[in-house]
Design an enzyme around this catalytic site. Structure first.
Site, PDB file in Angstrom:
ATOM      1  N   HIS A 136       0.824  -1.209   0.000  1.00  0.00           N
ATOM      2  CA  HIS A 136       0.000   0.000   0.000  1.00  0.00           C
ATOM      3  C   HIS A 136       0.859   1.260   0.000  1.00  0.00           C
ATOM      4  O   HIS A 136       0.353   2.358  -0.257  1.00  0.00           O
ATOM      5  CB  HIS A 136      -0.940   0.001   1.204  1.00  0.00           C
ATOM      6  CG  HIS A 136      -2.239   0.696   0.951  1.00  0.00           C
ATOM      7  ND1 HIS A 136      -2.333   1.910   0.312  1.00  0.00           N
ATOM      8  CD2 HIS A 136      -3.519   0.336   1.235  1.00  0.00           C
ATOM      9  CE1 HIS A 136      -3.586   2.285   0.232  1.00  0.00           C
ATOM     10  NE2 HIS A 136      -4.336   1.335   0.776  1.00  0.00           N
ATOM     11  N   ASP A 159     -10.718 -10.401 -16.812  1.00  0.00           N
ATOM     12  CA  ASP A 159     -10.586 -11.584 -17.679  1.00  0.00           C
ATOM     13  C   ASP A 159      -9.154 -11.713 -18.169  1.00  0.00           C
ATOM     14  O   ASP A 159      -8.671 -10.888 -18.939  1.00  0.00           O
ATOM     15  CB  ASP A 159     -11.545 -11.445 -18.864  1.00  0.00           C
ATOM     16  CG  ASP A 159     -11.512 -12.644 -19.791  1.00  0.00           C
ATOM     17  OD1 ASP A 159     -10.775 -13.609 -19.509  1.00  0.00           O
ATOM     18  OD2 ASP A 159     -12.232 -12.605 -20.810  1.00  0.00           O
TER      19      ASP A 159
END
Length: 467
Positions: free
Chosen positions: A157, A405
């Site tokens: 992060h 995808d």
């Protein structure tokens, strides 16, 4: 159910072509975020025409990741400490950790387990390793007996926020399935004044930055040590589209604010959901009426800062600030939902361009960042504590989470890869990204409070939307 996981392959993936190397200054907003990595996991079922052998799946991921790292080369680097507990990014191309795991269980076994086997499905980070040796990004592909797979990652992060992470993932997925990529990331962190000196304060000195002040503790306790050590559990709760709309309607029906027209704009579903969670948490924790309580809210500042072209929405780094909605448990629980929503709105509305610039100047004047950094390794008791009597609610609403995808179709579900810190929560779009309007709330609470919270979460919904 005992599940066996076997590591079949693990390697460092480096950029496919030479990339810029050198020290990249990090902005002040990078410096104050969570020091650890953030896990996410996607689940995929094999389509009917699934023809790719297991080995080819791994090779496709490795090859496309290598190409993606040419564009997003900071992810292949390493972090290192500077004086004053500051950090910088060494763009050295060492690489991203990619691991291939096989599991004898089925995908349904994993998804139905309680709790899910996150520790085996998500790549783990060894925080005892010196910082310059810890990958910024770790990825794991897990293959199940049924032919389904999970794809997970743990990303620092310090290097990126959720918006930047998803930009990278969408481009990597496009490369994996042979599709064209979109606009490149804005890697220049001077967008948020990385490496620059503090500016003249001017009107920005009017802001009080209490974000870094100690947060409320339970009445009668001198610190959070007692609450921090209590056992926690995780729940994933769904709100239907109708329930979300009813919460919004109730928050706006019972609004208590007055004054400017800007304040009177309708409460959003996020503000309404956070207000509802806040009320439920205060009740489930059985606070005294006088108990101070706060909700920590992350705000994306990309739309508030207009310092450099090209469009900042593709800025690659941390562009979030935290603000707090505050109150006392008695007033939060006794007042209508619109009261808590007003407190949430007031906190979010503090974040303007001047506020962000003021915070950056404030942070640039800090000599030592060690007290500001949320240094927490998952599974440890370290880091900033957002638990009882407080909450931390992060929103992934509006982020392009669904439809990722890589060449084997869209995911059947996705979510955070586990969080065991009391008070941490995540609000995420439900369904499969088809716009059904539902919302999922992932929440970690103390075991002693969770069942009451889940009961209240549904029983305290507006009457016509209760289960």
């Amino acid at each position: 159910m005992l599940m066996k996981f076997v590591v079949r392959n693990s390697c460092l993936v480096q950029p496919a072509e030479p990339t810029w190397s050198g020290s990249m200054p990090l902005s002040e907003l990078d410096q104050i975020g969570v020091f650890g990595h953030t896990p996410t996991i996607y689940y995929y079922r094999p389509p009917q025409d699934w023809a790719a052998p297991p080995r080819r799946i791994f090779e496709t991921l490795r090859s496309s990741l290598s190409k993606a790292l040419v564009i997003f080369y900071p992810l292949a680097g390493r972090l290192r400490w500077l004086p004053g507990s500051r950090l910088e990014l060494d763009c050295n191309g060492v690489g991203v950790q990619l691991t291939e795991v096989e599991c004898a269980a089925t995908l349904d076994d994993i998804r139905d387990s309680d709790p899910p086997e996150y520790s085996h499905l998500v790549p783990q980070v060894n925080y005892s390793t010196p910082l310059p040796e810890i990958p910024i990004l770790l990825v794991q592909i897990t293959k199940f007996r049924c032919g389904g797979v999970s794809l997970s990652w743990n990303v620092s992060h310090v290097a990126v926020d959720g918006t930047s992470n998803l930009h990278f993932l969408s481009e990597w997925a496009a490369l994996a399935r042979g599709a064209p990529t979109g606009p490149p990331p804005v890697l220049d962190r001077r967008f948020l004044r990385a490496g620059e000196r503090p500016a003249a304060s001017g009107r920005r000195s009017e802001f009080v930055h209490d974000t870094f002040d100690p947060q409320p503790v339970v009445i009668g306790e001198i610190n959070d040590a007692g609450e921090r050590g209590k056992e926690t559990t995780v729940a994933l709760l769904k709100l239907t589209a109708a329930q979300v709309e009813d919460l919004k309607r109730e928050a706006n029906r019972s609004r208590v604010d007055g004054g400017s027209a800007a304040v009177k704009r309708p409460y959003t579903k996020y503000e309404s959901i956070v207000a509802h969670m806040w009320q439920c948490a205060c009740k489930a924790r059985r606070h005294a009426a006088a108990q101070p309580t706060a909700v920590r809210i992350c705000v994306n500042v990309r739309k508030h800062v207009r310092r450099l072209p090209p469009p900042p929405r593709k800025y690659f780094g941390n562009a979030i600030v935290d603000v707090f909605a505050k109150g006392r448990s008695g007033e939060i629980t006794a007042a209508p939902l619109g009261h808590a929503a007003a407190r949430v709105r007031e906190a979010i509305d503090m974040v303007t361009e001047d506020y962000v610039e003021s915070m950056i100047d404030y942070l640039k004047g800090m000599k030592d960042f060690s007290q500001l950094q949320d240094i927490k390794a998952p599974g440890t008791n370290g880091g900033t504590f957002y638990g009882n009597p407080n909450l931390r609610v992060t929103s992934w609403l509006g982020l392009p989470l669904h439809g990722l995808d890589f060449g084997w179709g869209k995911e059947i579900s996705m979510g955070p890869g586990g969080d065991d810190c009391d008070g941490n929560s995540l609000v995420i779009s439900g369904g499969d990204g088809d716009g059904d309007g539902s919302v999922m709330v992932g929440l970690c609470l103390q075991v002693a409070c969770m069942e009451d919270f889940k009961k209240l979460f549904y029983e305290d919904l507006p009457l016509n939307s209760r289960l």
